[in-house]
Enzyme design. Sequence first.
Site, short mmCIF file in Angstrom:
data_model
loop_
_atom_site.label_atom_id
_atom_site.label_comp_id
_atom_site.label_asym_id
_atom_site.label_seq_id
_atom_site.Cartn_x
_atom_site.Cartn_y
_atom_site.Cartn_z
N GLY A 128 0.83 -1.20 0.00
CA GLY A 128 0.00 0.00 0.00
C GLY A 128 0.87 1.25 0.00
CB SER A 129 0.25 4.58 1.42
OG SER A 129 -0.99 4.68 0.77
CB THR A 130 4.38 1.21 3.57
OG1 THR A 130 4.08 0.00 2.88
CG2 THR A 130 3.44 1.34 4.76
CG PHE A 131 5.65 0.36 -3.04
CD1 PHE A 131 6.67 -0.57 -2.77
CD2 PHE A 131 5.44 0.74 -4.35
CE1 PHE A 131 7.43 -1.09 -3.80
CE2 PHE A 131 6.21 0.22 -5.39
CZ PHE A 131 7.20 -0.70 -5.11
#
Lengths: 626, 391
Positions: free
Chosen positions: A319-322
């Site tokens: 998700g957005s941790t990427f």
Amino acid sequence: MDRDTDRQRSLTRRTLVLGGLQVGLFGVLGARLYELQVTEAERYARLADDNRINVQLIAPSRGRIVDRFGQDLAVNDQDFRLLMVAEQAGDVEAVLDRLSAVLPLEDDEIERVLRDVSSRRSFVPVTVRENLSFRQVAEIEVNAPDLPGLSIDVGELRRYPHARLTTHVVGYVGAVSEEELTGDPVLALPGFRIGKSGVEREHDLTLRGEAGARQVEVNAIGRIIRELSREEGQPGEDVQLTLDLGLQQYVQERLSTEISAAATVIDTETGEILALASHPGYDGNLFTNGIDHANWQRLLNDPHTPLVNKAIAGQYAPGSTFKMVVALAGLEDGVIDPTERIFCPGHMDFGNHRFHCWRRGGHGSLAMIESIAQSCDVYYYELARRVGMDRISHFANRLGLGINLPLDMPGQRAGLVPTRAWKEATRGESWLQGETLIAGIGQGYVLTTPLQLAVMTARLANGGREVTPHLTLRVGGPDAPLVDPPAEPLGFAEENMAVVREAMIAVTSGRTGTARRSQIDEPGFEMAGKTGTSQVRRITAAERAAGITRNQDLPWARRDHALFVGYAPIAAPRYACSVVVEHGGGGSAVAAPIASDILRETQRRAPARPLIQASDLADGLEGQDG
Amino acid sequence: MSAGFDSAGVGGTLANEQKLSLGDKLLRLNWLVALLICVLGAIGCAMLYSAGDGGWDPWARRQLVRFAAGFVVMLVIALISIRVWMRLAYVIYFASFALLVAVEVMGQVGMGAQRWINLGFMQLQPSELMKVATVLALARYFHGTSLEEIGRLTRLILPLALVLAPTALVLQQPDLGTALMLLMVAGAIFFVAGVRLWKFAIVIAGGLAAIPVAWQFLHGYQRERILTFLDPSRDPLGAGYHITQSTIALGSGGLFGRGFGQGTQSHLNFLPERQTDFIFTMLAEEFGLIGGLTLIGLFGLLIAAGIIIGLRSYSQFGRLLAIGLATNLFLYVFINIAMVTGRIPVVGVPLPLISYGGTAMLTVMVSVGLILSVSIHRDQRISRHTLDGEM
């Protein structure tokens, strides 16, 4: 008389022939004896020794496994076993009967003993009962005169004092299976156990040690007559892990408020894994003596997969941790300037598709730091489009995502960061640009493990050095050298790294940061990080039009995964943490508070080796305060 | 038991009839043979002492008692006139034959074959006595047959019957080893008595031709023994175990052996039947090649003495008796040692005087007693026809 003389002559002649034959045959015997006793004497002497000399192995004591502060994680307990030698017992049933008065025996236990006794030679010891308590041993010893043929034997039994907290890491031992027999005779010893998973398996040969041997003289039916020689074995070496048991306990317990979750804490400077938690856990002690069917089925069929170490084998869309990966790729490849603003109307049209931002109304105009702080999707659709999938994949791999890390522990999964070639090779289809956009927000094909996310965070936090995650602190005694894999610079520009770190700080400290409510409120312990919420289902246009179903209203298995990656302290990063709550909902609401608690606890415990000077740390804190 | 009894038996028709007093007879006793018997008996007791793990029980003490009793029997037989033995030859033969038949009827099963009659104080094996009795009967028969008569085939029918009847019974038991020994002893006597070689050739050719037929009649364990002999490795823990363990024990003895009572293979029970059939193996393990050759040498001396005694006898009966019995002794020793060294199949033949067992001891003592009788009465001439009429 003459006839008799003829007869006598004939007889004498023939007798001489007969006698000659006999001498010849005795000669044959003499030659045979010479052949056996002189020509081949050595061979037969060796065969004779093979016959009578039996080499018996003495099982080596298995090495202990301890945490970084020397706390026991795997130890050997003395296992008191009651053995019976039938020929010394005489009337076996009568002896068992008298034993029952001291040590109550079940009927099927007695049956088994009688069966064992009848199927073995009378001098071979038969196990009556294992795992006797001191009290039981004492009672049997006191009554020894009435219990002929019974003796107490001390063996070793592997025990995990903190199995529920550490089994995923430490693993467990079990009986050697048919396929595991390598020809090492020690493996064939009755009751010998080898590492089946985790550290027990990784370091099995080190922990195992070397078997001793004793030579005994046996007779034709195998009874031991006497011991000829004895060579003590080499006990297995202790293995000290980088794990901090206290922190592990904290993390495991913190995760236990969720249904299914994993978290990892690593040292950003050394790569040492300080905590590696996967919830729910299970008790590795169950496996030492062979797990029973009911327990095994329960563990195997549990939908929350307690047997899987989710920290290294759970694969989740990041998700957005990427987004830090995409941001760094864009900066490094020069396709974006950190000050460049991209407008987010809440969606981006690309090809025939409309790609939505999580905020329906859009973020408006954003620069890079704000894009991460507010986790704008449109910004990363655009940036991913500019960078291209293969370059994103390259940077992801360098940060430790989507690859098998050189981990000193079995069972990790590689995850996946796709490339164009990968899709061609595995699907036989060409890459669609829309898929790049989806990958840009850590969805689609992208899969990572919590450990990989922690490694990524560590490499971002430490200024771009390629730390290697590892669990082994040292092998051998306290004097053994520390395992210290090199942490070479990855070659990223320092100003680019600074931008990414500043963006992560804005997530927790900025006014609009998605994790601002989870910031650690202890001065000096503040963290930086990134939230992530990864979908496990596809949201259709119809659903979007009707209003997206709220997570709480979905069945558990269809809810979003909640993620958070973070490091602390901000000023002098030392600890990186990743948290994945399976189907937990939103990253900021669910995962960020857990990571916050974990990083605060980690800093309170301060398990890291003192690599940096205390004064450096103080300077850093001052800077942060300002 | 006196010279008077002697002369009565012969009937006083011979010119140089001898009358010997008991003292004369003792003086004429072949003391070399008696000494050899004592030495061998002592070796036997010593080996059984070792086999009993350095104890007089269970074997050495009883063997010593039997040896003493046997020695007395031997002396008594030796002192009885050869004429008496000649007169009794057929009687003894038929008595033994009757015992052999009795075994079929009431013998008890031992070691998988009916061989024993329980006399209470000992287990009697009639087939062993049968060998001595057959030698006696054949010697008696050929004593009364001239060289010309032997040339006639009809004259060979009766002696062949004397041999084949007990052989068939022994085979029936079944005891392959003893049956073959009977045939070989008889063959030796036929040969020495002057039967033409071509007749042997025919019989041997016929015998070889009969092997496939005989194979059908062999018991499973007998076939197994022969096959195992041909290839001991085909059943290393079963039938081949005996031979394999025996050769290992022998070979490990080396030149000088492991020392008295130190034979590891024997004492750790790897060697089966160490007190009976495989006692030579134990001796050779403990005393090495030197010990083994010494024992063979002692037996060789005893056998040679028997043959020489036969050659020096004045009567054909005495010659054939002594040579036949000496050959029988030779066959015991040869077959036993060839068996334990893996040269021939395991056929269950004991080593005389050394192996533990009553019948074998008794048979040897009776045989040597008869040989000594031949020796004491070597100058006794007996007419070819004198006793024929009496039958």
